[in-house]
Design an enzyme around this catalytic site. Structure first.
Site, PDB file in Angstrom:
ATOM      1  N   LYS A  21       0.832  -1.203   0.000  1.00  0.00           N
ATOM      2  CA  LYS A  21       0.000   0.000   0.000  1.00  0.00           C
ATOM      3  C   LYS A  21       0.867   1.254   0.000  1.00  0.00           C
ATOM      4  O   LYS A  21       0.466   2.285  -0.549  1.00  0.00           O
ATOM      5  CB  LYS A  21      -0.989  -0.007   1.165  1.00  0.00           C
ATOM      6  CG  LYS A  21      -0.449   0.231   2.555  1.00  0.00           C
ATOM      7  CD  LYS A  21      -1.557   0.099   3.590  1.00  0.00           C
ATOM      8  CE  LYS A  21      -1.087   0.455   5.002  1.00  0.00           C
ATOM      9  NZ  LYS A  21      -0.962   1.904   5.204  1.00  0.00           N
ATOM     10  N   SER A  22       2.062   1.177   0.569  1.00  0.00           N
ATOM     11  CA  SER A  22       2.951   2.338   0.558  1.00  0.00           C
ATOM     12  C   SER A  22       3.342   2.701  -0.870  1.00  0.00           C
ATOM     13  O   SER A  22       3.303   3.875  -1.259  1.00  0.00           O
ATOM     14  CB  SER A  22       4.207   2.049   1.383  1.00  0.00           C
ATOM     15  OG  SER A  22       3.891   1.870   2.748  1.00  0.00           O
ATOM     16  N   SER A 141       7.731  13.187  10.890  1.00  0.00           N
ATOM     17  CA  SER A 141       7.139  12.147  10.047  1.00  0.00           C
ATOM     18  C   SER A 141       7.685  12.299   8.643  1.00  0.00           C
ATOM     19  O   SER A 141       7.644  13.390   8.063  1.00  0.00           O
ATOM     20  CB  SER A 141       5.613  12.252  10.021  1.00  0.00           C
ATOM     21  OG  SER A 141       5.078  11.349   9.065  1.00  0.00           O
ATOM     22  N   ASP A 282       6.722   0.735  11.768  1.00  0.00           N
ATOM     23  CA  ASP A 282       5.593  -0.177  11.587  1.00  0.00           C
ATOM     24  C   ASP A 282       5.920  -1.610  11.984  1.00  0.00           C
ATOM     25  O   ASP A 282       5.005  -2.429  12.173  1.00  0.00           O
ATOM     26  CB  ASP A 282       5.118  -0.153  10.135  1.00  0.00           C
ATOM     27  CG  ASP A 282       4.337   1.105   9.791  1.00  0.00           C
ATOM     28  OD1 ASP A 282       3.896   1.804  10.723  1.00  0.00           O
ATOM     29  OD2 ASP A 282       4.162   1.394   8.594  1.00  0.00           O
ATOM     30  N   LYS A 309      -0.113   6.985  15.847  1.00  0.00           N
ATOM     31  CA  LYS A 309      -0.657   6.140  14.787  1.00  0.00           C
ATOM     32  C   LYS A 309      -2.151   5.908  15.049  1.00  0.00           C
ATOM     33  O   LYS A 309      -2.795   6.686  15.749  1.00  0.00           O
ATOM     34  CB  LYS A 309       0.111   4.824  14.727  1.00  0.00           C
ATOM     35  CG  LYS A 309       1.585   4.987  14.349  1.00  0.00           C
ATOM     36  CD  LYS A 309       1.740   5.396  12.886  1.00  0.00           C
ATOM     37  CE  LYS A 309       3.192   5.399  12.454  1.00  0.00           C
ATOM     38  NZ  LYS A 309       3.341   5.696  11.000  1.00  0.00           N
TER      39      LYS A 309
END
Length: 402
Positions: A21-22, A141, A282, A309
């Site tokens: 998905k990244s 981030s 993650d 998150k």
């Protein structure tokens, strides 16, 4: 939300991981800016829906961009919409409205964009983003950096991103640059940031999305804890930072064999290690599960961004490990875990997909039955996780309404 009842089992066999998905987030945005091209395959998840519907909203001139719960969608699309001169309101659900966007609230007005916000969502932007010098911290981030990198090449005039602190999660930025390069857009890395030439054009092309190392990690961990699992579809030459799971599991003592397009992980004598998670936040829920079953102490540091998150993942992991009888201590930027007996328990999924999946793996090897709440949160990134889990020998009974 539903819950899952998980019995003891040993996971074996082969799993093909879903597309990243990244990578898909980035390719969808590049394709949008190019004006065409196919991006495939794409997993049918809420995060992918978020990026697709925000892109469609911008295409159709709509005034509201709903990012659902996707932090990537939000932080990537804010500067992209600003670069296109759009007047839109960004909204979201879950914890997304409370997640930080402060750097944009400072930077965008400095470069021609009006921001209306009380610190989070909803956020309304208007005006045309201007090229120039963008000073931003690198340890808040990497999603801010990616958003700017995607947007700045289409502006008139050159731009520079200047990092005022060292960049964390750099592999995610490297992935952004790799995808942009595939679309014909070049960025030069400098000593303290990035130089972006203006008036560039994304080229129309078809993009093939590679497998997701973030999701591969759950099944590799399942192999390390006592099974024999082969994960297929994950490119060992990927720029994804989460492929470090292979090296970290080796350090723990797992038996790892790497093939051309798959990785086999078998149980080994696991021992505690020190892990700097600054570039792989993650991975922390999965790595914490390994640590719980390893002899000795594991120390995880550099994960302070996990506080923001879908849940406070440091607190979530620590709380659930304690419920399972694990000796764990929370620290400001991580945790210390002394491995030992892991017992089944009623634990909280915190409406957080990575918490649910990591503890589903832990539950397979725990002593006794485990019940995990909020199991439907996996729809955010990996809707077929429990299907793959059960096909590999797991015993998860997923119940939608308790």
């Amino acid at each position: 939300m539903g819950y899952a009842v998980i019995e003891n089992s040993i996971l074996n066999g082969s799993v093909t991981v879903p597309p990243s998905k990244s990578a898909a987030h980035r390719a969808l945005i590049c394709s949008f800016l190019a004006g065409g091209g196919c991006v495939a395959p794409i997993i049918d998840s809420k995060d992918m829906l978020a990026t697709q519907q925000v892109i469609n909203a911008l295409k159709n001139g709509e005034s509201t961009c709903d990012c659902i719960e996707s932090g990537s969608t939000l932080r990537f699309m804010i500067p992209v919409a600003a670069a296109l001169g759009k007047t839109v309101t960004f909204i979201g659900s879950g914890k997304l409205p409370q997640r930080p966007i402060g750097d944009y609230l400072r930077l965008l007005p400095e470069h021609g964009v009006k921001c209306e916000s009380e610190g989070g969502l909803p956020l309304t932007i208007s005006g045309q983003l201007k090229s120039g010098r963008y000073e931003i911290a690198g340890d808040i981030s990497s999603q801010y950096i990616t958003g700017l990198l995607l947007a700045l090449p289409v502006l008139e005039g050159d731009s520079e991103i200047v990092l005022t602190t060292p960049l964390q999660s750099k592999p995610y930025v490297d992935m952004t640059l790799s995808v942009m390069n595939a679309y014909g857009v070049e960025v030069k890395e400098t000593e303290n940031g990035y130089f972006i030439k203006g008036s560039q054009s994304y080229k129309i092309m078809d993009f093939t999305v590679e497998g997701d190392w973030s999701q591969a990690a759950f099944f590799l961990v399942a192999g390390a804890l006592g099974g024999d699992v082969t994960v297929c579809g994950a490119d060992v030459n990927s720029t994804q930072g989460d492929k470090k799971i292979v090296d970290i599991l080796r350090r723990f003592g797992a038996d790892i064999t790497v093939f051309e397009n798959c990785v086999r992980c078998k149980a080994g004598d696991l021992c505690g290690i020190d892990i700097d998670a600054a570039d792989i936040p993650d991975m922390v829920p999965s790595l914490a599960v390994v640590a719980a079953f390893a002899s000795g102490k594991t120390v995880i540091t550099g994960a302070q961004r996990l506080r923001f998150k879908e849940s406070d993942r440091i607190e979530s992991v620590v709380t659930n490990l304690k419920k399972m009888g694990v000796n764990v201590t929370e620290t400001p930027d991580g945790m210390e875990i002394v491995g030992g007996a892991v017992n089944g328990a009623e634990i909280d999924g915190y409406n957080d997909h990575r918490i649910v999946m990591a503890f589903a793996v832990a539950s397979a090897y725990a002593n006794g039955k485990t019940v995990i709440s909020d199991c439907e949160s996996i729809n955010k990134s990996y809707p077929t996780f429990f299907d793959d889990y059960n096909l590999s020998g797991g015993k998860a009974d997923v119940i939608c309404d308790r």
